[in-house]
Design an enzyme around this catalytic site. Sequence first.
Site, mmCIF file in Angstrom:
data_model
loop_
_atom_site.group_PDB
_atom_site.id
_atom_site.type_symbol
_atom_site.label_atom_id
_atom_site.label_comp_id
_atom_site.label_asym_id
_atom_site.label_seq_id
_atom_site.Cartn_x
_atom_site.Cartn_y
_atom_site.Cartn_z
ATOM 1 N N THR A 1 42.502 21.650 -12.132
ATOM 2 C CA THR A 1 43.277 20.399 -12.119
ATOM 3 C C THR A 1 42.401 19.157 -12.221
ATOM 4 O OG1 THR A 1 43.212 20.225 -9.700
ATOM 5 C CG2 THR A 1 45.065 21.449 -10.670
ATOM 6 N N LYS A 2 41.079 19.316 -12.096
ATOM 7 C CA LYS A 2 40.197 18.151 -11.994
ATOM 8 C C LYS A 2 39.918 17.539 -13.362
ATOM 9 C CE LYS A 2 39.809 18.337 -7.533
ATOM 10 N NZ LYS A 2 40.641 19.479 -7.165
ATOM 11 N N ASN A 3 39.166 16.437 -13.367
ATOM 12 C CA ASN A 3 38.944 15.658 -14.597
ATOM 13 C C ASN A 3 38.171 16.432 -15.643
ATOM 14 O OD1 ASN A 3 39.733 13.861 -12.446
ATOM 15 N ND2 ASN A 3 39.299 12.189 -13.853
ATOM 16 N N HIS B 1 42.323 10.964 -11.265
ATOM 17 C CA HIS B 1 42.434 12.418 -11.183
ATOM 18 C C HIS B 1 43.889 12.879 -11.141
ATOM 19 C CE1 HIS B 1 42.510 16.445 -9.727
ATOM 20 N NE2 HIS B 1 42.805 16.100 -8.497
ATOM 21 N N HIS C 1 37.629 22.321 -10.350
ATOM 22 C CA HIS C 1 38.858 23.136 -10.331
ATOM 23 C C HIS C 1 39.685 22.812 -11.576
ATOM 24 C CE1 HIS C 1 43.027 24.033 -9.038
ATOM 25 N NE2 HIS C 1 42.470 25.010 -8.357
#
Length: 392
Positions: free
Chosen positions: A188-190, A299, A186
């Site tokens: 927002t992920k790393n 994260h 997604h």
Amino acid sequence: MKIKKDFIPFSRPSIGEDAVESVAESIRAGWVAMGPKVLQFEKAIAERTGASYAISMNSATAGLHSSVMAMGIGNGDEVITTPMTFASTVNAIIFAGAKPVLVDIDRRTFNIDTAKIEQAITAHTKGIIPVHFAGMPCDMDEIERIASKYNLVIIEDSAHALGASYKGKEIGADKGKGHVAVFSFHPTKNITTAEGGMVCTEDEDIAEYLSVFRQNGMSKGAWNRYSSSGSTHYDVPMPGLKYQMSDIQASIGLSQIKQLDDFNCRRRELCEIYERELSDCPGITFQKPAEYNYVHSRHIFPVLVDSDVLRIDRDLFMQQMKDRNIGTAIHYNAIHLFSAYAKITGNTRGDYPEAEYVSDRIVSIPMFPAMSYDDLSYCIDAIKEICRNNIR
């Protein structure tokens, strides 16, 4: 303090021109659905994590649901997980026909309290879904011991944990029979593929099931049936769902995975600065270190806002951050406090006091690789000012 003109989001993806060119390349080639870049991306994730098999999905939610189905979990079964998670974790259990059974967390780490898992096991328990909260690995040795003792499967919700490791092994590696790890990409992920997920495992049977299930149950090689090398004939050996990743998504992912170490290094640096600068800030506490050897993927950076120390609660803190043009987010409201899951699980407030304590106070503050030192300093000053102005 002087309010910044530009809004600082709690998260922002870092997508470079090489990713844009890779997407354009796929569009020009005509491979916009599942194609060769998906296979390349799966190989890259397998090599990164050390997994024998990496099966891509169009989301981590799809990966969780597919994994529950692959484990043969269904009507009348129970799966243990944590109240401090996103809806996807319990939805995957529910849509397989099973019941989520919640186990309270450790207030220090925000992860499932392994000492309480065995108390929740019944004759109907079929598996455990631990969640590596914010990228801090759970105590997997203990979870694996319990799973082995009671013949349970393990589905690691690793949505936050790409690049994290536990006792020297990267999350996603060395998963035996009946054991998978599910990652999210997604925004927002790393790393991101816009939307997308991946299931990593050593279990060939599970990998085979997932490869078929994700494409409406069509036989494994059906993805390239329109190419010069593919066959238009295929079998449907079982019902499935349309959960494939596209080459557009994989094009972004292939660029992103090369930067994972740099991204995570920057995340750790930002978190270390936050912790150092806010260590004596009244009313603010952090996720505490676990007692075993691990590497945190960082994260998100969640803090707890203590309304016993401050005159404001978490929600008012978030509003005062917003008033200073700073974005925040809640990760998470304890799952049993939502009306739908309260009905399904039969749980109410008071059943999981540690999760509720954290849930009532937790807030994620801005932290992402492209965050400037100036924006970081501004956020730190804002938090200090808010706490100083509202101390009891």
